[in-house]
Scaffold this motif. Sequence first.
Motif, PDB file in Angstrom:
ATOM      1  N   GLU A  50     -12.743  -3.483 -27.702  1.00 31.36           N
ATOM      2  CA  GLU A  50     -13.888  -3.672 -27.917  1.00 31.36           C
ATOM      3  C   GLU A  50     -14.617  -2.951 -27.618  1.00 31.36           C
ATOM      4  O   GLU A  50     -14.324  -1.756 -26.380  1.00 31.36           O
ATOM      5  CB  GLU A  50     -14.887  -5.268 -27.707  1.00 31.36           C
ATOM      6  CG  GLU A  50     -14.499  -4.802 -26.494  1.00 31.36           C
ATOM      7  CD  GLU A  50     -15.094  -5.934 -25.193  1.00 31.36           C
ATOM      8  OE1 GLU A  50     -15.477  -6.930 -26.415  1.00 31.36           O
ATOM      9  OE2 GLU A  50     -14.829  -6.622 -23.859  1.00 31.36           O
ATOM     10  N   ALA A  65     -14.914  -5.365 -36.702  1.00 35.09           N
ATOM     11  CA  ALA A  65     -16.181  -6.516 -37.207  1.00 35.09           C
ATOM     12  C   ALA A  65     -17.447  -5.677 -37.835  1.00 35.09           C
ATOM     13  O   ALA A  65     -17.583  -6.092 -38.776  1.00 35.09           O
ATOM     14  CB  ALA A  65     -16.234  -6.892 -35.572  1.00 35.09           C
ATOM     15  N   THR A  68     -16.257  -5.666 -41.553  1.00 34.02           N
ATOM     16  CA  THR A  68     -16.724  -6.748 -41.927  1.00 34.02           C
ATOM     17  C   THR A  68     -19.112  -7.169 -42.101  1.00 34.02           C
ATOM     18  O   THR A  68     -18.521  -8.020 -43.304  1.00 34.02           O
ATOM     19  CB  THR A  68     -16.408  -7.946 -41.862  1.00 34.02           C
ATOM     20  OG1 THR A  68     -16.924  -8.191 -40.004  1.00 34.02           O
ATOM     21  CG2 THR A  68     -14.379  -7.468 -41.549  1.00 34.02           C
ATOM     22  N   PHE A 206     -22.862 -11.750 -38.379  1.00 34.15           N
ATOM     23  CA  PHE A 206     -22.452 -11.686 -36.787  1.00 34.15           C
ATOM     24  C   PHE A 206     -22.483 -12.260 -36.450  1.00 34.15           C
ATOM     25  O   PHE A 206     -24.082 -13.176 -36.793  1.00 34.15           O
ATOM     26  CB  PHE A 206     -23.101 -10.454 -36.483  1.00 34.15           C
ATOM     27  CG  PHE A 206     -23.672 -10.592 -34.906  1.00 34.15           C
ATOM     28  CD1 PHE A 206     -22.388 -10.043 -34.235  1.00 34.15           C
ATOM     29  CD2 PHE A 206     -24.346 -10.753 -33.908  1.00 34.15           C
ATOM     30  CE1 PHE A 206     -22.005 -10.702 -32.561  1.00 34.15           C
ATOM     31  CE2 PHE A 206     -24.058 -11.587 -32.761  1.00 34.15           C
ATOM     32  CZ  PHE A 206     -23.052 -10.870 -31.895  1.00 34.15           C
ATOM     33  N   TRP A 209     -21.295 -12.126 -29.922  1.00 34.88           N
ATOM     34  CA  TRP A 209     -19.870 -11.864 -29.073  1.00 34.88           C
ATOM     35  C   TRP A 209     -20.268 -12.212 -27.421  1.00 34.88           C
ATOM     36  O   TRP A 209     -21.210 -12.042 -27.093  1.00 34.88           O
ATOM     37  CB  TRP A 209     -20.339  -9.700 -29.752  1.00 34.88           C
ATOM     38  CG  TRP A 209     -19.703  -9.542 -28.825  1.00 34.88           C
ATOM     39  CD1 TRP A 209     -17.979  -9.273 -28.583  1.00 34.88           C
ATOM     40  CD2 TRP A 209     -19.821  -8.158 -28.287  1.00 34.88           C
ATOM     41  NE1 TRP A 209     -17.912  -8.037 -27.821  1.00 34.88           N
ATOM     42  CE2 TRP A 209     -18.306  -7.679 -28.154  1.00 34.88           C
ATOM     43  CE3 TRP A 209     -21.931  -7.246 -27.956  1.00 34.88           C
ATOM     44  CZ2 TRP A 209     -18.811  -6.038 -26.530  1.00 34.88           C
ATOM     45  CZ3 TRP A 209     -21.386  -5.904 -27.853  1.00 34.88           C
ATOM     46  CH2 TRP A 209     -20.213  -5.227 -26.482  1.00 34.88           C
ATOM     47  N   VAL A 217     -17.859 -14.078 -36.314  1.00 30.17           N
ATOM     48  CA  VAL A 217     -18.811 -13.706 -37.940  1.00 30.17           C
ATOM     49  C   VAL A 217     -18.039 -14.565 -38.809  1.00 30.17           C
ATOM     50  O   VAL A 217     -16.660 -15.478 -38.873  1.00 30.17           O
ATOM     51  CB  VAL A 217     -18.098 -12.294 -38.524  1.00 30.17           C
ATOM     52  CG1 VAL A 217     -18.050 -11.059 -37.503  1.00 30.17           C
ATOM     53  CG2 VAL A 217     -16.691 -12.205 -38.543  1.00 30.17           C
ATOM     54  N   TYR A 243     -12.451 -12.697 -33.585  1.00 36.37           N
ATOM     55  CA  TYR A 243     -12.218 -11.233 -33.148  1.00 36.37           C
ATOM     56  C   TYR A 243     -12.060 -12.107 -31.834  1.00 36.37           C
ATOM     57  O   TYR A 243     -12.494 -12.188 -30.908  1.00 36.37           O
ATOM     58  CB  TYR A 243     -12.425 -10.346 -33.528  1.00 36.37           C
ATOM     59  CG  TYR A 243     -12.799  -9.896 -34.844  1.00 36.37           C
ATOM     60  CD1 TYR A 243     -11.293  -8.931 -35.055  1.00 36.37           C
ATOM     61  CD2 TYR A 243     -13.714 -10.456 -35.368  1.00 36.37           C
ATOM     62  CE1 TYR A 243     -12.083  -8.642 -36.495  1.00 36.37           C
ATOM     63  CE2 TYR A 243     -14.033  -9.829 -37.212  1.00 36.37           C
ATOM     64  CZ  TYR A 243     -13.178  -9.224 -37.767  1.00 36.37           C
ATOM     65  OH  TYR A 243     -13.604  -8.297 -38.274  1.00 36.37           O
TER      66      TYR A 243
END
Length: 525
Positions: A50, A65, A68, A206, A209, A217, A243
């Motif tokens: 990440e 991410a 997307t 989003f 996170w 998401v 994710y």
Amino acid sequence: MKRQEHRRFVWCMVAVLAVVLVLGGCTGKQPQSESGKPVRDTIVVALAREGETLDHIKTSWTTDAHYTVLDRLVERDFDLKYVPHLAESWTSSPDGKVWTFKLRKGVKFHDGTPFNAQAVKWFIEAIIDPKNASPSASDFAFISRIETPDEYTVEFHLKNPYPNVLFKLSTTYAGIISPEAYKKYGPEGTKEYGTKYMVGTGLYKFVEWVPGDHLLVTANPDYQWGSEFVQNKGPAYIKNINYRIIPDAATRLMEFEAGNVDLLLEVAPQDVDRVSKMANVQVFRKPHFGLGYLAYATDKKPFNNVKVRQAINLAIDREAIVKSVFFGVASPAYGYLPPLLPEYVEDRQAHRYDPEQAKKLLAEAGYPNGFKCNLATLNKTEHVRVAEAVQAQLAKIGIQTEITQYDNASYAAFLKEGKQELFIREYSWSSADILQWFLYSSQFPYPNHSRWVDKKTDQLIDGAEYAPSMEARAQGYKVLQEYLISQAVWCPIWFPEKVQAVRTDKVDNFKMHPLYTIFNDVRLK
């Protein structure tokens, strides 16, 4: 005070409830069909790495991410051909100095604000603005000014003809974000953009996170602007993408085998054969636009001595590392750019395995007994193993190293602070301008973490980057690489393969893209 605390408690409960509802597909509470059978609405994707922030104006590392959630003016299809996306069409002037983009109408950001020419102008100017110190600023340095003759037309006026415009506007770093969201949550707002907010026009919105754990998401219900190379132009068939961030390859494999992960975006080399033999699994393999290399702080002793750098290059047995660490799912690297690029140059003589000559060069540089230094690496499994192999090989010529591992965020901070000596890096990029990104003097100290500040390099990069044609550009980058290799600026080690695996008992219609992950046509079973 008590009232504020009560409101904070209520809002926290609301937030937790919202997340639980969205995560329904990946927790115990799932939606059900008429028959009462649970219906999966979340695909679980394993990410090996990440970024330190989701604010791509500020970071040098983006993930799937970003792709997307954020859309770009230009897309690349499965054959890497440039196709329209947020821009419906484009033209360039006869002298190549003005590029005009006609934008798609009816597109809105996830916060409800309109996508238009002003948003594009604001975003590109934000990257270029020196006060934002964006690592991507050099990507758009070819632009002299941006004009918006009407709400859906953008004109890029260039300093000079620049043949690589479409590539620059197709990368994840060119994903357009909501100006209003950035003003509200960005550096001049609440400073939560990139951690709690990421707002684009993409296929997915989003949600949250949690660094080191997951990034969630959810499908954008208003999405109607799928690119020409996907069948589904509307909202995604899969409601959520979870994710999961799993740096350890063994853990990723275990979770995939257990059915807790549906899609592996990165199959570790040592696991490729095992995954290929699994039932209900399809494996995709392609050459990758990437390079793994050993770098060093070229402005620090002893690495400021070219003979030391050349000695390190001759001390590394690339073939042995590819065999022992990557099990053949990679190839030895003898140059700075991937072989897939037309600018590729290799020099097997400069990168041969010759430890005796390496010792001679060290002695000539004033280090007949070698030296001690730190060897830093990301905590990704393959990188750690490469570091261990490099450590053993350097020891044979007298260079003693101590390995230090970092997670992604702390590694970026470490490099930004300039504390590095020897360090393992890997990039993934499909254009020769990656050399400008890492080695141009204006990129110092980050992302120019090799700390290579050199006038001749700058001149060669300028000559290549601003060449009038792609052919002249390729030739310019070849000359640049020959010079960089003569200076041993990096020690290239491996060219990775791109290997992905999907559970076909759970996921339907997945197709591997050379650069990104395309979810428009993917369904869950």
